[in-house]
Design a protein around this motif. Structure first.
Motif: not given
Length: 659
Positions: A278-280, A410-413, A492-495, A539-545
């Motif tokens: 879904l992210n792809v 590219f954030k979703f990728l 923070s959380g985006f890269p 989570g790997w894709a957790c921005v707030n983490c």
């Protein structure tokens, strides 16, 4: 809007994976009437909540989806006698589908006779697919498990084997002092403010959408229509205000289905948001959106939709007609608002807190910003004269949005790369791509790059120069972050996290800390060294983490506590790495629903839900080595709160040791 509708359809398709819950709009039951030793009458009853309706098996083609029964093993164990009969239905003409639809309200009863090939057949499974509608339509499945002799239904295929039963037991831990979880002492200090931030971002997105060629020219035309075509000035003003209200309502309603998802399963939105493919898909969609903004093609919803809405607004008149006018605007302006809405949908899945509530806040903010000019200019019509003329500046807005869509793509990728452990978009590569994109945007704003739909080359406006300088400054900020001159805390959380680097780090844990990624191994070590545990659901894709790790954990008052005083156990609930076959099992919830645990993330997500009654990340728990809760759980909090929380846990652990 097309993106929003597609995503809603995609998400609704997951509803069929789950059994009926206590909050289902329709509650189903069945009865068995014995006619002879081999003949039975099966009666299926549905109690439908007020305001909802379920479609008949025989509703007209071309309209809403009909109900459909699938009788498993029909033709093998038994035969169907005649068609499935229905209780009283309601018929109503649909303006949208232009057919007469047939549906049930309050109650639906279906009756089917069967004849057994052998009296030894004692149980039957029947699946009902149906569409239930209110403001939205939800396709759902329900499985009837029917015992013909009144004994308990035994589904041999869904019985837990001995290994799964043992794994079920091992997943549930014996927490001591569990009442602390419900005290709510240290709450998420960012929760309410986070909603306001998302509302503000949605509002900002709506303001940007106003500046696009699809929306901006509509403002004076629509306001003039209401003010000039009304017999009284007050009536024209009221119509314009109602038009604005309906715009807000339409975008608000788009978020309603997501609340129903969360009521079906607490982890469904997290599972979907962190799904690799879904992210792809998001990545591809945002690329498509970006190039539409660059002028290579135009994305539009089918023109027949707008024509039908426009015809409806003329036909019905009054308040309902104004509603269809607002819906027409939403459809016509899709080519500009769709990509912005897509960005809003994507960003809410990355934010902390309840995804559905976040989306409602963002969508409401977007609709409010879009509606505001129609109400304000109706109140003060002379302001229309001060509006700038449509022109090339709107093309500039679209191109800048195109570059931002590419960056978000590219954030979703990156999410997919992190969750899937592909190793393609390491931190340096991701930053390099962003540097390249914002450098191109800077060159465009200063006129060095042009697109096919740009007008004749002229003098660069002051506003465009200011935007160019801001873009150049941001590009420089990214370059400094790439070479570790600055920390990039604003992002923070985006890269990708710092440890996800081309240059291999000594630790794949946040900030180079020592951590365990298996609960039992971490607890065993904590007992060995007699230190308290910081249980980190992440989570790997957790921005707030990432924000917590880079802004709070890295603080000089926090980092030594984590490094020296606690045993860190980080459990990634979105990790799609497949468990070894011998560790895969089926988990049965108290409701009876069975869930296959096949990945690392499914294991730890279920572990979090059943032991801590939570499904959001980040989520932090303090435990003693003997699994005694030392404090209530916290989520996304500030440095001072987190430090106080950690020190309180240490004090309680020390007291328990001295007993």
């Amino acid at each position: 809007m097309r993106f929003s509708l597609f995503l809603l359809t995609l998400l609704w398709s997951h509803v069929s994976l789950f059994s009926q819950t206590d909050v289902s709009p329709a509650v189903w039951s069945h009865e068995v009437n014995k006619i002879s030793d081999t003949e039975y009458e099966l009666v299926f009853k549905g109690k439908i909540m007020d305001g909802w309706h379920v479609y008949s098996q025989y509703t007209a083609e071309g309209g809403s989806l009909p109900s459909e029964f699938t009788f498993e093993k029909a033709g093998e164990d038994y035969e169907l006698v005649g068609q499935t009969k229905e209780s009283e239905t309601i018929k109503e003409y649909s303006e949208i589908f232009e057919v007469e639809e047939t549906f049930f309200k309050k109650e639906a009863i279906f009756t089917q006779k069967i004849k057994l090939y052998s009296p030894e057949v004692r149980q039957i499974s029947v699946n009902l697919f149906y569409q239930i509608c209110k403001e939205v339509c939800i396709p759902m499945d329900f499985l009837f498990q029917i015992s013909l002799d009144g004994k308990a239904f035994v589904d041999e295929e869904k019985q837990l084997d001995e290994r799964s039963l043992l794994m079920n037991e091992s997943l549930q831990i014996d927490l001591k002092n569990k009442a602390l979880l419900n005290q709510g002492g240290l709450q998420d200090s960012k929760g309410k403010s986070n909603l306001w931030v998302i509302f503000s971002l949605g509002f900002l997105g709506g303001l940007i959408a106003l500046l696009t060629p699809c929306v901006f020219p509509m403002i004076p035309l629509t306001v003039s229509f209401f003010t000039k075509h009304a017999q009284k000035k007050s009536k024209g003003l009221a119509n314009a205000m109602l038009y604005g209200f309906f715009i807000v309502l339409i975008y608000f309603l788009l978020s309603i289905p997501f609340h129903l998802f969360e009521s079906v399963d607490s982890q469904i939105l997290n599972t979907i948001a962190t799904n690799v493919w879904l992210n792809v898909f998001f990545f591809v969609i945002f690329i498509v959106f970006a190039f539409s903004f660059f002028g290579y093609y135009e994305l539009t919803l089918p023109s027949s939709w707008a024509n039908k809405m426009d015809a409806a607004s003329s036909k019905v008149g009054g308040g309902l007609g104004i509603f269809f006018m607002a819906l027409t605007l939403a459809i016509v302006s899709f080519s500009c608002t769709g990509p912005i809405l897509g960005a809003l949908l994507g960003s809410t899945t990355l934010a902390a807190g309840d995804v559905a509530t976040n989306l409602t806040a963002g969508m409401t903010g977007f609709g409010l910003a879009l509606a505001l000019p129609f109400a304000l200019f109706a109140l003060f019509p002379t302001w229309l004269n001060s509006l700038p003329k449509s022109g090339g500046w709107m093309t500039t807005v679209k191109v800048v949005l195109g570059f931002l869509e590419l960056a978000l793509a590219f954030k979703f990728l990156s999410n997919a790369d992190l969750v899937g452990h592909w190793g393609l978009l390491k931190r340096e590569i991701f930053l390099g791509i962003w540097i390249f994109l914002f450098l191109l945007m800077t060159l465009y704003l200063f006129g060095f790059i042009r697109f096919s739909h740009d007008g004749p080359k002229g003098r660069i406006s002051s506003v465009r120069k200011v935007l160019g300088l801001l873009s150049a400054g941001f590009t420089l900020y990214l370059v400094l972050g790439l070479f570790n001159v600055t920390s990039l805390k604003l992002l923070s959380g985006f890269p990708p996290p710092d440890f996800y680097s081309v240059q291999q780090k000594d630790s794949d844990c946040p900030l180079g800390l020592d951590c365990f990624k298996d609960f039992e191994a971490g607890v065993a070590y904590a007992k060995e060294v007699n230190k308290p545990i910081l249980l980190d659901f992440t989570g790997w894709a957790c921005v707030n983490c990432r924000k917590m790790e880079e802004n709070v954990w890295s603080h000089p008052d926090i980092y030594p506590l984590l490094k020296n005083e606690y045993v860190l156990i980080s459990l990634y609930v979105d990790d799609r790495k497949e468990l070894p076959k011998e560790e895969q099992f089926d988990f049965q919830f108290e409701s009876g629903r069975i869930k296959a645990i096949e990945t690392v993330g499914q294991k730890w997500g279920t572990f979090q839900t059943i032991n801590f009654n939570a499904a959001s990340q980040p989520y932090y728990v303090l435990l003693s080595p003997n699994l005694e809760l030392l404090n209530d759980a916290v989520q996304y909090v500030d440095v001072e709160t987190y430090e106080r929380w950690l020190k309180s846990g240490l004090e309680k652990h020390q007291l328990s040791m001295n007993r």
